[in-house]
Structure formats: C-alpha cells, structure tokens
Design a protein around this motif. Sequence first.
Motif, PDB file in Angstrom:
ATOM      1  N   GLN A 123      -3.136   4.238  -1.757  1.00  0.00           N
ATOM      2  CA  GLN A 123      -3.642   4.136  -0.389  1.00  0.00           C
ATOM      3  C   GLN A 123      -4.803   5.124  -0.181  1.00  0.00           C
ATOM      4  O   GLN A 123      -5.865   4.759   0.320  1.00  0.00           O
ATOM      5  CB  GLN A 123      -2.505   4.459   0.574  1.00  0.00           C
ATOM      6  CG  GLN A 123      -2.829   4.208   2.022  1.00  0.00           C
ATOM      7  CD  GLN A 123      -1.563   4.337   2.874  1.00  0.00           C
ATOM      8  OE1 GLN A 123      -0.731   5.224   2.654  1.00  0.00           O
ATOM      9  NE2 GLN A 123      -1.415   3.444   3.831  1.00  0.00           N
ATOM     10  N   SER A 127      -8.966   4.138   0.089  1.00  0.00           N
ATOM     11  CA  SER A 127      -9.737   4.388   1.310  1.00  0.00           C
ATOM     12  C   SER A 127     -10.805   5.469   1.112  1.00  0.00           C
ATOM     13  O   SER A 127     -11.566   5.767   2.024  1.00  0.00           O
ATOM     14  CB  SER A 127      -8.813   4.717   2.491  1.00  0.00           C
ATOM     15  OG  SER A 127      -7.992   5.799   2.147  1.00  0.00           O
ATOM     16  N   GLY A 159      -8.627  -2.911   0.622  1.00  0.00           N
ATOM     17  CA  GLY A 159      -9.391  -2.212  -0.408  1.00  0.00           C
ATOM     18  C   GLY A 159      -8.841  -2.414  -1.814  1.00  0.00           C
ATOM     19  O   GLY A 159      -9.514  -2.141  -2.791  1.00  0.00           O
TER      20      GLY A 159
END
Length: 293
Positions: A123, A127, A159
């Motif tokens: 994650q 990002s 993403g």
Amino acid sequence: TKQLAGMYAALMTALDDRGEFDPDRQRKLNDYVLRQGLDGLYVGGSSGESGLLDTAELLDQQKVVADSARAAGTRLIAHVGMPNLRDSIRLAKQAESLGYHALSALPPHSYPFSDDEIFAYYQALSSATALPLIVYEVPVRTGRPIGLDTLVRILGLKGVAGIKFTSTDMFKFSMLRRRCPDSVYFFGFDEIYLTGAVLGADGGIGTTYNLLGRLYAALDQAFRAGDLARAQELQDVSQVFVESILDTGVLPGMKAAFKAIGIDCGPTRAPMVLRVADGEARMRAVLARPEVK
Ligand code: NAY
C-alpha cells in the motif's frame, strides 16, 4: 493495466572481475538483450542479483539501463523490493524520475512478516509514485507463498496493476486470475512459460530471456497465433537450456554462457558461485546443440 503485457528479460547485472558493478559491461549486456525483440526489461530483480547488491548500486544500474533503453524505445519495469520500505521507495522514486514505465517488488521477506505488514508495504509503495506496481509472488525466493486472499486484497489496491507469478501452483494462479480479471499477469518460470500462457498469463519475465530472448518472443507469438505445436517445440528448447544451468547454478551458468558468446558480465557476487569448474565449456557445448542454436 494490460498495457504492460508482453515478454520481458529479467535483466542480469554486469560485474567487473573483482565483483564490483561495471557500467561498461552492463551497457554491452543491455545492447545484446535489447536486440532480442522482447517487449521490455525487468531491472534489478532476482536475476539482477538484487539480493546481493546494495541500494546505491541498484540506483546506478537503473540510470545505466535507462540510458541504453531510451534509444531502443523499450518498456522498463524497475524491481525495487528491498528488505526495508525506505530503500524500496528511494528506488521507486528514482525509477519514476528516469521514465521507467512500472515498478515491481518482492514482498518484504527479511523477517516472517504478517499478511497485514505485507499488505501495508504494498500500500505504501504503490502510493509513493504514480507508476503502476507489479506484485511479485516467488516462494522459492521468499520461502513463503502469500495467501490467495491477501494477494486478492493487494491486487485490489489502487496503483497495483498486476503480478509476476513465479510459482508452480497453477490452481492458485487460475483462481487469482478469475478473482482479479483486470490485473496483468506475468509468468515467471521460463521452462514452463507455456503453462502460464495457456492459463491466461499476459506475458512472461525471465532470466534465460536475456540470452534467448528471440526464442521466448517466438514462443509467445506462436502461442498467441494458436500454433501450439510450434510453441511446444520452442518450450522444449528452453527446457534443454534451463536443465543445463541447473547444475551450474542459474545465474552463474547464465554468466558463463554470456562469456562463451563474448559478452563478459563477470562473476556472480559471493556467496553465489559457479558450481562446476568447466562452466564456460559446458555452456559453449549447450549453445552449440542444434536445437538451441
Ligand atoms: C527476476 O529477476 O526476478 C526473475 O528472473 C524471476 C524469474 C526467474 N525466477 C527466479 C526464481 O529467479 O527466470 C526465472 C528462473 O530463473 C528460470 O525459470 C529458471 O528456473
């Protein structure tokens, strides 16, 4: 995300005779690989000895490869999976500024991290830049497969574009593909690429593509054109070659083979060593076999 689909060489790293990163040798190797007719390069992965290099060397290599590839107009994926998130992000940011097209990363594996830690790593990494990220499932390297549900969660992250699947668990591959049909799938075992393709892989990323890129480009083309007999024939050639580097060690054998064709990329970095004394002669013999030639 399927825009990234295609066949990529998992680029190797050139070292000098003392074992230091050698930009000149790297450029020569890049030029050879770029002439193979593949869709792109996967830079700084397992095949690039990333587990044996430090971050500064990987940052240097990213630049050298970006320079070589710019003229060739090929696609570049930067592998940035380091033991810690900070170094991964540093590599990711530089890759973005150099014009790389995507990122990829091993899951954190230097300790037995929990699924939540693995998820949080992807994650944060996804990002950190605007580049699409390719997850890397490779239990032979990490010592531990990531569970199906966790992979589905990770592939759902904004993403995260897809996965490089280097495992022989083909049922898991298929379940994943059905649960996340929009992700892009790369298959990571060269010697059984066709298995992945039949089950829906959008492309492959591999070590032996460095040397035999044309073979893998032709194999994928034959498969996409529905010529299974030809695809099997080419896969058999890949297997003959891969079998021959199992005795030498995959990366040391590849480097011996490159030496045999006049492209010196040096030794592998210790503790990774050539497991046989006559590596180069052996590889010369394999490359001279009529089916491999
Ligand atoms: C990379 O750089 O991350 C890779 O090359 C992954 C793909 C390779 N798998 C591993 C575990 O290194 O190409 C394969 C592999 O070397 C080949 O199939 C021989 O087994």
